[in-house]
Scaffold this motif. Structure first.
Motif, short mmCIF file in Angstrom:
data_model
loop_
_atom_site.label_atom_id
_atom_site.label_comp_id
_atom_site.label_asym_id
_atom_site.label_seq_id
_atom_site.Cartn_x
_atom_site.Cartn_y
_atom_site.Cartn_z
N ASN A 133 0.86 -1.19 0.00
CA ASN A 133 0.00 0.00 0.00
C ASN A 133 0.89 1.24 0.00
N TYR B 148 0.81 5.29 0.51
CA TYR B 148 0.02 6.42 0.99
C TYR B 148 0.77 7.71 0.69
N MET C 297 -7.04 5.10 5.14
CA MET C 297 -7.76 3.86 4.88
C MET C 297 -8.84 3.69 5.93
N PHE D 89 -2.42 4.82 13.15
CA PHE D 89 -3.14 3.57 12.89
C PHE D 89 -4.23 3.40 13.93
N LEU E 275 2.44 4.02 13.74
CA LEU E 275 3.33 3.05 13.09
C LEU E 275 4.37 3.86 12.32
N THR F 44 1.68 -5.80 3.87
CA THR F 44 1.01 -6.80 4.71
C THR F 44 1.10 -8.16 4.03
N ARG G 80 0.13 -12.10 3.90
CA ARG G 80 -1.05 -12.89 4.25
C ARG G 80 -0.94 -14.32 3.73
C1 SIN Z 1 -4.20 -2.46 5.49
O1 SIN Z 1 -5.02 -2.63 6.38
O2 SIN Z 1 -4.24 -3.08 4.39
C2 SIN Z 1 -3.08 -1.47 5.64
C3 SIN Z 1 -2.79 -1.08 7.04
C4 SIN Z 1 -1.68 -0.09 7.11
O3 SIN Z 1 -1.46 0.66 6.15
O4 SIN Z 1 -0.97 -0.02 8.12
#
Ligand code: SIN
Ligand code: FE2
Length: 206
Positions: free
Chosen positions: A110, A112, A118, A144, A160, A199, A201
């Motif tokens: 991600n 930003y 988000m 966060f 974070l 992230t 997964r």
């Molecule tokens: C997410 O929930 O996909 C991203 C969380 C984050 O940017 O820390």
């Protein structure tokens, strides 16, 4: 093992998990990943409204979102090419922070900018919920937010910063979470500014 702060049961924050040299190396690994799998603009299911965050992925599967819905798929939505491999440094972090879990299949990237955020959501598009979500942050600090298992319950927020890791597992695996805002200019890691969150997964049942 480094400092581990359990914010709520199952959500563990590891401030400064990666030192500056490791952050720079990971940033450079990601530059190579993004050269093959460029950031794309995800859109909300049904409405098609653009996310403020831009995304890419590495690993056998990647998370995408558009008018047709949220899903994991093996190819990039605009290039049609397979996602590049997950860098070794990320797999090492998974092994350390998710010991015993089956290998990750997707790493969502991600990006930003200073205005991105988000909304609160759950990560529940994965069939295997026994593995945690492992998060790593690079660049500008994020505010966060995490809640519980239902929308509208109490939430708390924490920062974070670049190099921080976090795991969402066990009783927090399906906790609502999101990013309220980015603290622009808080890090020098990314020359262009902004924040990258990774992230990892496990998607399919092991
Ligand atoms: C997410 O929930 O996909 C991203 C969380 C984050 O940017 O820390
Ligand atoms: Fe999430």
């Amino acid at each position: 093992m480094k400092t581990a702060l359990e914010i709520i049961p199952g959500l563990v924050h590891y401030p400064g998990y990666l030192d500056r040299a490791a952050q720079e190396a990971l940033r450079d690994d990601l530059r190579a990943v993004l050269a093959v799998a460029p950031l794309f603009q995800p859109r909300m299911p049904r409405t098609g409204k653009a996310f403020s965050v831009r995304m890419s992925n590495c690993g056998p599967l990647g998370w995408v979102s558009d008018e047709k819905g949220y899903r994991y798929q093996p190819i990039h939505p605009t290039t049609g090419a397979p996602w590049p491999a997950i860098p070794a440094a990320l797999l090492e972090a998974w092994a350390e922070l998710a010991p015993g879990a089956p290998p990750p299949e997707a790493c969502l990237i991600n990006f930003y900018d200073a205005r991105a955020r988000m909304a609160l959501h759950q990560d529940r598009d994965e069939a295997e919920l026994s593995a945690p979500i492992v998060s790593l942050s690079l660049g500008d600090t994020a505010l966060f937010r995490v809640g519980g298992l239902t929308r509208g319950g109490p939430t708390r927020s924490f920062r974070l910063a670049s190099g921080d890791a976090m795991t969402l597992g066990g009783p927090a695996r399906l906790a609502f979470h999101g990013v309220d805002r980015i603290l622009a200019g808080s890090s020098t890691l990314l020359a262009e500014g902004g924040r990258i969150n990774l992230t990892m997964r496990r998607v399919t049942r092991a």
